[in-house]
Motif scaffolding. Structure first.
Motif, PDB file in Angstrom:
ATOM      1  N   PHE A   1       0.845  -1.187   0.000  1.00  0.00           N
ATOM      2  CA  PHE A   1       0.000   0.000   0.000  1.00  0.00           C
ATOM      3  C   PHE A   1       0.886   1.246   0.000  1.00  0.00           C
ATOM      4  N   SER A   2       0.625   2.133  -0.918  1.00  0.00           N
ATOM      5  CA  SER A   2       1.409   3.364  -1.017  1.00  0.00           C
ATOM      6  C   SER A   2       0.963   4.333   0.071  1.00  0.00           C
ATOM      7  N   LYS A   3       1.898   4.685   0.952  1.00  0.00           N
ATOM      8  CA  LYS A   3       1.525   5.565   2.062  1.00  0.00           C
ATOM      9  C   LYS A   3       2.655   6.535   2.370  1.00  0.00           C
TER      10      LYS A   3
ATOM     11  N   LYS B   1       2.467   7.493   8.440  1.00  0.00           N
ATOM     12  CA  LYS B   1       1.022   7.307   8.395  1.00  0.00           C
ATOM     13  C   LYS B   1       0.684   5.854   8.753  1.00  0.00           C
ATOM     14  N   LYS B   2      -0.221   5.661   9.702  1.00  0.00           N
ATOM     15  CA  LYS B   2      -0.569   4.308  10.128  1.00  0.00           C
ATOM     16  C   LYS B   2      -1.696   3.748   9.263  1.00  0.00           C
ATOM     17  N   ILE B   3      -1.536   2.486   8.918  1.00  0.00           N
ATOM     18  CA  ILE B   3      -2.529   1.779   8.112  1.00  0.00           C
ATOM     19  C   ILE B   3      -3.183   0.709   8.978  1.00  0.00           C
ATOM     20  N   ILE B   4      -4.478   0.846   9.180  1.00  0.00           N
ATOM     21  CA  ILE B   4      -5.243  -0.118   9.969  1.00  0.00           C
ATOM     22  C   ILE B   4      -6.106  -0.932   9.021  1.00  0.00           C
TER      23      ILE B   4
ATOM     24  N   LYS C   1       0.613  -5.922   2.544  1.00  0.00           N
ATOM     25  CA  LYS C   1       1.640  -6.447   3.434  1.00  0.00           C
ATOM     26  C   LYS C   1       2.053  -5.444   4.509  1.00  0.00           C
ATOM     27  N   ASN C   2       2.089  -4.181   4.159  1.00  0.00           N
ATOM     28  CA  ASN C   2       2.670  -3.156   5.035  1.00  0.00           C
ATOM     29  C   ASN C   2       1.636  -2.414   5.879  1.00  0.00           C
ATOM     30  N   VAL C   3       0.761  -3.163   6.538  1.00  0.00           N
ATOM     31  CA  VAL C   3      -0.210  -2.541   7.439  1.00  0.00           C
ATOM     32  C   VAL C   3       0.357  -2.540   8.853  1.00  0.00           C
ATOM     33  N   ASP C   4      -0.225  -1.695   9.706  1.00  0.00           N
ATOM     34  CA  ASP C   4       0.299  -1.560  11.065  1.00  0.00           C
ATOM     35  C   ASP C   4      -0.445  -2.398  12.088  1.00  0.00           C
ATOM     36  N   CYS C   5      -1.689  -2.745  11.817  1.00  0.00           N
ATOM     37  CA  CYS C   5      -2.422  -3.618  12.726  1.00  0.00           C
ATOM     38  C   CYS C   5      -3.615  -4.232  12.004  1.00  0.00           C
ATOM     39  N   LEU C   6      -4.134  -5.298  12.586  1.00  0.00           N
ATOM     40  CA  LEU C   6      -5.290  -6.004  12.038  1.00  0.00           C
ATOM     41  C   LEU C   6      -6.403  -6.019  13.071  1.00  0.00           C
TER      42      LEU C   6
END
Length: 213
Positions: A81-83, A87-90, A151-156
């Motif tokens: 994911f382009s971020k 920046k946090k990705i949930i 793949k590059n998320v910060d939490c699930l």
């Protein structure tokens, strides 16, 4: 046979048993203790760990079923994911039987991330209605992703999605918030980096704390 426990699993199980054929079953991951319509016969069952094996034993009729332990391998190619930096990705993995609760939870999560630069990725369950989360697509902080898995998320955040297997396979320490509902046991989630929560208010507070870390 590979897939969910549906009527085809049961039908093929009985046909194989009474016809003298072997029946070998692969699953993509059993997080919760499942209630199946009928117990099944199985010659060989492929599992990922002992916890999963114990769950499976509850619905296998024959005591001589052989259990094979396989290394978990994701069935899809990961995307990135382009971020922007920091920046946090949930990501939130929904379930087909809990769309209404999912929508309520997403609204609450939106309140939390509204004044942040966080992105919430929704992974609809494949069995949910095609446009179940259409209303959220117009929000710039939400991505509804039916196909890709990032793949590059910060939490699930999930109820009991087997997507946890996929994320644990690449990052065993990823923070996971499990919203425990409907009597499902979350024994697989009893890991140090997993928070099993019984109510939505507490869940949202824990997610908010994580975002503000």
């Amino acid at each position: 046979m590979a897939g969910h426990f549906d009527r085809y699993t049961t039908i093929l199980s009985y046909i194989s048993y009474y016809s003298g054929y072997q029946y070998e079953l692969y699953q993509h991951g059993i997080i919760a203790s499942v209630q199946v319509p009928q117990k099944i016969y199985c010659t060989r069952f492929h599992v990922f760990d002992e916890i999963e094996m114990e769950k499976v034993k509850a619905f296998i009729l024959n005591m001589d079923c052989i259990f094979e332990f396989d290394k978990f391998i994701p069935t899809f190619e990961w995307s990135i994911f382009s971020k922007k930096q920091n920046k946090k990705i949930i990501c939130f993995a929904s379930q087909d039987k809990h769309t209404k609760i999912s929508i309520i939870l997403i609204r609450e999560l939106l309140k939390i991330i509204k004044n942040t630069d966080c992105i919430l990725i929704i992974y609809p369950h494949y069995a949910e209605k095609k446009n179940a989360y259409r209303k959220f697509r117009k929000n710039s902080q939400i991505v509804v992703e039916k196909e890709k898995r990032y793949k590059n998320v910060d939490c699930l955040i999930t109820f009991y999605s087997s997507l946890a297997y996929d994320y644990f396979s690449i990052n065993d320490s990823i923070p996971v918030f499990c919203y425990k509902i409907c009597g499902y046991d979350a024994s697989y989630y009893l890991k140090s980096n997993v928070c099993v929560i019984n109510n939505m208010n507490t869940l949202c507070k824990r997610v908010e704390s994580f975002i503000n870390e």
